[in-house]
Design a protein around this motif. Structure first.
Motif, PDB file in Angstrom:
ATOM      1  N   GLU A   4       1.887  15.467  38.835  1.00 18.22           N
ATOM      2  CA  GLU A   4       1.533  15.419  37.415  1.00 18.22           C
ATOM      3  C   GLU A   4       2.282  16.450  36.596  1.00 18.22           C
ATOM      4  O   GLU A   4       1.823  16.878  35.544  1.00 18.22           O
ATOM      5  CB  GLU A   4       0.023  15.569  37.252  1.00 18.22           C
ATOM      6  CG  GLU A   4      -0.709  14.380  37.846  1.00 18.22           C
ATOM      7  CD  GLU A   4      -2.171  14.347  37.474  1.00 18.22           C
ATOM      8  OE1 GLU A   4      -2.829  15.400  37.502  1.00 18.22           O
ATOM      9  OE2 GLU A   4      -2.640  13.248  37.153  1.00 18.22           O
ATOM     10  N   GLN A 128      -7.762   9.818  31.344  1.00 12.89           N
ATOM     11  CA  GLN A 128      -7.425   8.453  31.756  1.00 12.89           C
ATOM     12  C   GLN A 128      -7.288   7.520  30.550  1.00 12.89           C
ATOM     13  O   GLN A 128      -6.429   6.637  30.533  1.00 12.89           O
ATOM     14  CB  GLN A 128      -8.484   7.901  32.731  1.00 12.89           C
ATOM     15  CG  GLN A 128      -8.134   6.543  33.293  1.00 12.89           C
ATOM     16  CD  GLN A 128      -6.786   6.520  34.017  1.00 12.89           C
ATOM     17  OE1 GLN A 128      -6.444   7.455  34.747  1.00 12.89           O
ATOM     18  NE2 GLN A 128      -6.014   5.471  33.825  1.00 12.89           N
ATOM     19  N   SER A 129      -8.089   7.727  29.519  1.00 16.35           N
ATOM     20  CA  SER A 129      -8.019   6.858  28.334  1.00 16.35           C
ATOM     21  C   SER A 129      -6.644   6.918  27.679  1.00 16.35           C
ATOM     22  O   SER A 129      -6.159   5.910  27.151  1.00 16.35           O
ATOM     23  CB  SER A 129      -9.104   7.238  27.330  1.00 16.35           C
ATOM     24  OG  SER A 129      -8.945   8.586  26.917  1.00 16.35           O
ATOM     25  N   ARG A 131      -3.822   7.800  29.400  1.00 13.11           N
ATOM     26  CA  ARG A 131      -2.886   7.279  30.402  1.00 13.11           C
ATOM     27  C   ARG A 131      -2.827   5.752  30.391  1.00 13.11           C
ATOM     28  O   ARG A 131      -1.869   5.170  30.891  1.00 13.11           O
ATOM     29  CB  ARG A 131      -3.280   7.766  31.794  1.00 13.11           C
ATOM     30  CG  ARG A 131      -3.121   9.256  31.968  1.00 13.11           C
ATOM     31  CD  ARG A 131      -3.707   9.706  33.289  1.00 13.11           C
ATOM     32  NE  ARG A 131      -3.782  11.143  33.369  1.00 13.11           N
ATOM     33  CZ  ARG A 131      -3.136  11.870  34.255  1.00 13.11           C
ATOM     34  NH1 ARG A 131      -2.375  11.309  35.160  1.00 13.11           N
ATOM     35  NH2 ARG A 131      -3.259  13.175  34.252  1.00 13.11           N
ATOM     36  N   GLU A 132      -3.831   5.116  29.805  1.00 15.89           N
ATOM     37  CA  GLU A 132      -3.833   3.659  29.746  1.00 15.89           C
ATOM     38  C   GLU A 132      -2.807   3.113  28.758  1.00 15.89           C
ATOM     39  O   GLU A 132      -2.384   1.972  28.884  1.00 15.89           O
ATOM     40  CB  GLU A 132      -5.236   3.154  29.405  1.00 15.89           C
ATOM     41  CG  GLU A 132      -6.208   3.367  30.550  1.00 15.89           C
ATOM     42  CD  GLU A 132      -7.637   3.049  30.204  1.00 15.89           C
ATOM     43  OE1 GLU A 132      -7.901   2.505  29.112  1.00 15.89           O
ATOM     44  OE2 GLU A 132      -8.514   3.365  31.042  1.00 15.89           O
TER      45      GLU A 132
END
Length: 158
Positions: A4, A128-129, A131-132
């Motif tokens: 990352e 994650q939101s 990364r979508e």
């Protein structure tokens, strides 16, 4: 990609203080970047302390508006050894929101006229939101080393 963060290292023929001075000047960031995304410094004051906010005018063809601004928050300022900032944006209500990624330069003097510079881009705190809809890293693998070469050119031109 499990990793990352990405980084690159280059030895620059200049003292660490000279390299740091270029990095602490937001007006040089468009020339260091080299992608064409960073357009110019909106806030042109030199970076002098942690927590300082500096805004940059940006352009990206895939951005909904094309032209936009980012608000960067100085996270580390340790002259002439390290400088880092979080990248985010200012919301309509004036609140700053950061995306979870940062840029960091670590400088290691190799003598009076050479400095090893490591540039790191880290997205480990991106939720994650985000990364979508955003790919990380958002640039090609050679971008970091190219940026370091641009930095070396700017330092030698001063």
């Amino acid at each position: 990609m499990d990793q990352e963060n990405v980084s690159a290292t280059l030895t620059i023929a200049a003292p660490a203080a000279s390299v740091f001075a270029v990095l602490a000047d937001p007006a040089t960031h468009a020339a260091i970047d080299g992608t064409g995304w960073v357009q110019e410094a909106v806030d042109r004051a030199p970076l002098t302390g942690t927590g300082q906010i500096f805004r940059m005018a940006m352009y990206h063809a895939d951005h909904p508006n094309g032209d936009y601004q980012v608000a960067n928050k100085v996270q580390v300022l340790d002259p002439p050894r390290a400088i880092s900032w979080l990248t985010g944006q200012e919301k309509e209500d004036g609140r700053l929101e950061f995306g979870g990624w940062f840029w960091r330069y670590d400088l290691a003097p190799l003598g009076p006229s050479e400095t090893e510079v490591t540039l790191t881009y880290d997205w480990s705190a991106v939720p994650q939101s985000v990364r979508e809809y955003l790919r990380f890293p958002p640039f090609e693998p050679d971008h970091l080393i190219n940026s370091l070469h641009h930095l070396a050119g700017l330092v030698s031109g001063r």
